[in-house]
Design a protein around this motif. Structure first.
Motif, mmCIF file in Angstrom:
data_model
loop_
_atom_site.group_PDB
_atom_site.id
_atom_site.type_symbol
_atom_site.label_atom_id
_atom_site.label_comp_id
_atom_site.label_asym_id
_atom_site.label_seq_id
_atom_site.Cartn_x
_atom_site.Cartn_y
_atom_site.Cartn_z
ATOM 1 N N TRP A 1 -5.601 13.211 5.170
ATOM 2 C CA TRP A 1 -5.564 13.311 6.634
ATOM 3 C C TRP A 1 -5.168 11.984 7.228
ATOM 4 C CZ3 TRP A 1 -10.394 15.283 4.426
ATOM 5 C CH2 TRP A 1 -10.268 16.627 4.069
ATOM 6 N N PRO A 2 -4.018 11.936 7.896
ATOM 7 C CA PRO A 2 -3.463 10.653 8.342
ATOM 8 C C PRO A 2 -4.286 9.986 9.440
ATOM 9 C CG PRO A 2 -2.101 12.479 9.104
ATOM 10 C CD PRO A 2 -3.111 13.057 8.174
ATOM 11 N N HIS A 3 -5.143 10.753 10.140
ATOM 12 C CA HIS A 3 -5.911 10.140 11.219
ATOM 13 C C HIS A 3 -7.258 9.604 10.729
ATOM 14 C CE1 HIS A 3 -7.309 14.186 10.826
ATOM 15 N NE2 HIS A 3 -8.260 14.036 11.710
ATOM 16 N N MET A 4 -7.513 9.688 9.418
ATOM 17 C CA MET A 4 -8.776 9.199 8.885
ATOM 18 C C MET A 4 -8.501 8.087 7.875
ATOM 19 S SD MET A 4 -10.921 12.601 8.039
ATOM 20 C CE MET A 4 -10.981 14.021 9.098
#
Lengths: 349, 274
Positions: A87-90
């Motif tokens: 997950w790129p936002h984590m």
């Protein structure tokens, strides 16, 4: 950790049979490689185990538990995707902690487990990085850590190394194997690379058009391919097709001036395929003695290629076929040579 | 030989300078004119510049009880309601269009496009006559409904594209680790789609703020949004008030366009083809 048993699994998409009556058992703590060309149904198989594909019929057992119709989020499988699917936002930490948070672990437990997982995949200290700041190989290690941290009953690897370059692929392959043995986790490993499958697996399952063509230990499947497709897929450098011939001695095929037996179901003038691997043929300049153990084929050297550790020669046979054969010395072109091949290494279909 | 190239170079430069100046004037000219008008206290034809410059009209416009401020609040209220409603519709709609095989998907999208495909005037006139039947003419509800019709097209398309740009495997990875649908949506999908949803909201906000034709038919004269007030002012030859409103309307549009540029990724545009 549990034994995986699949019985009669079938899935059709319209006219296409993605899975056709697949039976498969993977013993606890073993690694099974599902090998097949694209479109063979290997992804459908792993997605059915994870619960993303609902099969038309058949059963999937994980240990004693029938998970065929269980929701994917309850199956306790852990999947590693070809695209990593981080997950790129984590951050790396948040990615790995996600599954633990869902299991309502305490923050201390989570911190301890994430640390353990990162050490497991040899990436300590990268907790606060974002996935985009990591190399492809590192991303796949994080994905592996994220999958292993939840103590899954089965690990599903869907072409995990396909997006990486050859050197890293080679290295990670052995690390995955070591990890899998160390954690003793039942694992399904999807790949289209025969070398990868043979080198990593306890058992190899060859899939084609949704059907299991052959399954067994890597050595068995490599040395005794059940049919032309399997032999071809496991890396045959030479596939020669000819017609069966008949004389007073019965049906036979001819290669390199030698009489070769053909399968019993062949008739005269049927097509017959001969398969031999370049590295399993011995090339000699002097005629070897006749033997029950090997066939001797005649040929003429017509071309050569330097491979570094050895030479690869193109040999033309009296029948007009050309074969690729490896040899460790440089030989003169157009010389007459003999090929020795062990009888159980020449596959005839 | 060299002289010829040098003359050519000069020729090109002069032509270029003229072209750039003309284009600049065409774009900046009307904007600059509006800005000057908003500060002009006296400006009689044919003078090129105002005879008297000052903040009189700005002060009058921005004082608490002025009609401009009243209209500004009405406009903002309507825009916020429209944004909220548009998002409530387009987030589920966009997600469904992006993720599921919906029968007649294309036709559904065409229906959203419909009001834009026809000449706007007859569409709005028809809506007005329909709205009379339900007592919606001259109400905030009626104006909100018109604005929704105009802006849903953008918001559904942009949200669909935003959801489509998120690989399914990211959601599957979460499910695989034990997350149910709600958790997947709120922890994975929504945060990843957020830039697209913000972009979509901004589009809707600006569309609603600047909408004139529909508001004119359905809302005027009872609902005086800023564009309506601007129209009334300029029709009454009150150029200063009209210009002040025009500048007021340009500020959020400019501001959001700058924000939007950061949020609107290329893949959203390419994701529009459903």
């Amino acid at each position: 950790m549990a034994t995986l048993r699949i019985k009669g699994l079938t899935k059709t998409y319209g006219q296409l049979k993605a899975l056709d009556n697949v039976d498969l058992t993977v013993e606890e703590g073993k690694l099974a490689a599902i090998l097949g060309p694209s479109g063979s149904g290997k992804s459908t198989l792993v997605r059915a185990i994870a619960g993303f594909v609902v099969p038309d019929c058949g059963e999937i057992f994980l240990g004693e538990r029938d998970i065929t119709h269980e929701r994917p989020e309850h199956r306790n499988t852990a999947m590693v995707f070809q695209s990593y699917a981080l997950w790129p936002h984590m951050t790396v930490y948040q990615n790995i902690a996600f599954g633990l948070k869902l299991k309502k672990k305490t923050p201390e437990e989570i911190a301890k487990k994430v640390k353990w997982a990162l050490e497991l995949v040899d990436l300590p200290g990268l907790e606060e990085r974002l996935p985009t700041q990591l190399s492809g190989g590192q991303q796949q290690r994080v994905a592996l850590a994220r999958a292993l941290v939840v103590d899954p009953e089965i690990l599903l690897l869907d072409e995990p190394l396909s997006n990486l370059d050859a050197k890293i692929r080679y290295k990670l392959r052995f690390e995955i194997k070591k990890l899998q043995k160390r954690l003793n986790i039942t694992t399904i490993y999807i790949t289209h690379d025969q070398e990868e499958a043979l080198s990593i697996a306890d058992s190899v399952v060859l899939l084609k058009d949704g059907r299991v063509m052959q399954a067994g230990a890597p050595q068995d499947i490599y040395s005794r391919p059940g049919d032309l497709f399997v032999a071809e897929f496991l890396g045959a450098s030479n596939i020669v097709t000819g017609k069966t011939l008949r004389d007073e001695g019965g049906l036979y095929a001819s290669l390199g001036g030698t009489r070769l037996p053909v399968p019993d179901d062949k008739k005269e003038n049927d097509e017959v395929s001969l398969i031999l691997r370049a590295d399993e043929v011995e090339l000699t300049t002097e005629k070897p003695a006749e033997s029950e153990d090997y066939y001797v084929l005649k040929g003429i050297l017509c071309d050569q290629m330097y491979l570094g550790s050895r030479w690869r020669y193109e040999v033309s046979t009296p029948e007009g076929h050309s074969l690729l054969v490896d040899h460790d010395r440089n030989l003169a072109a157009h010389s007459e040579i003999y090929l020795c091949i062990s009888r159980d290494r020449l596959y005839i279909y | 030989m060299q002289d010829v190239t040098r003359t050519n170079w000069w020729k090109r430069m002069i032509l270029r300078t003229i072209a750039v100046t003309l284009i600049g004037l065409a774009i900046i000219g009307p904007l600059a004119g509006t800005l000057i008008w908003s500060f002009a206290e006296k400006w009689y034809w044919p003078s090129a510049f105002p005879q008297q410059v000052g903040l009189k009209y700005w002060k009058a416009s921005l004082s608490g009880q002025s009609q401009v401020m009243e209209s500004l609040w009405v406009s903002l209220l309507i825009a916020v309601i429209v944004v909220v409603l548009a998002m409530l519709i387009s987030v589920p709609a966009g997600y469904a269009l992006a993720r599921y095989d919906i029968p007649w998907k294309r036709i559904l999208l065409v229906i959203f496009l419909m009001p834009q495909a026809f000449p706007q005037l007859p569409v709005f006139i028809n809506m007005t006559s329909m709205f009379y039947r339900y007592n919606l003419v001259g109400t905030v509800t009626g104006v909100v409904a018109v604005h929704l019709v105009v802006s849903l097209v953008y918001s559904v398309w942009i949200t669909t594209a935003a959801f489509k740009s998120i690989p399914v495997s990211l959601e599957e990875a979460a499910v695989n680790l034990g997350a149910n649908r709600l958790k997947v949506f709120f922890r994975i999908t929504l945060p990843l789609a957020a830039p697209g949803l913000i972009a979509s909201s901004i589009f809707v906000f600006i569309t609603s703020l600047d909408e004139f034709t529909g508001t004119f038919f359905v809302g005027a004269p009872f609902i005086q949004t800023l564009p309506i007030l601007m129209y009334t002012a300029s029709m009454g030859y009150n150029m200063q008030y009209a210009s002040v409103i025009a500048v007021l309307l340009t500020i959020p549009a400019l501001f959001f366009m700058l924000v939007l540029e950061r949020f609107l990724k290329a893949e959203y545009i390419s994701g529009l083809g459903v």
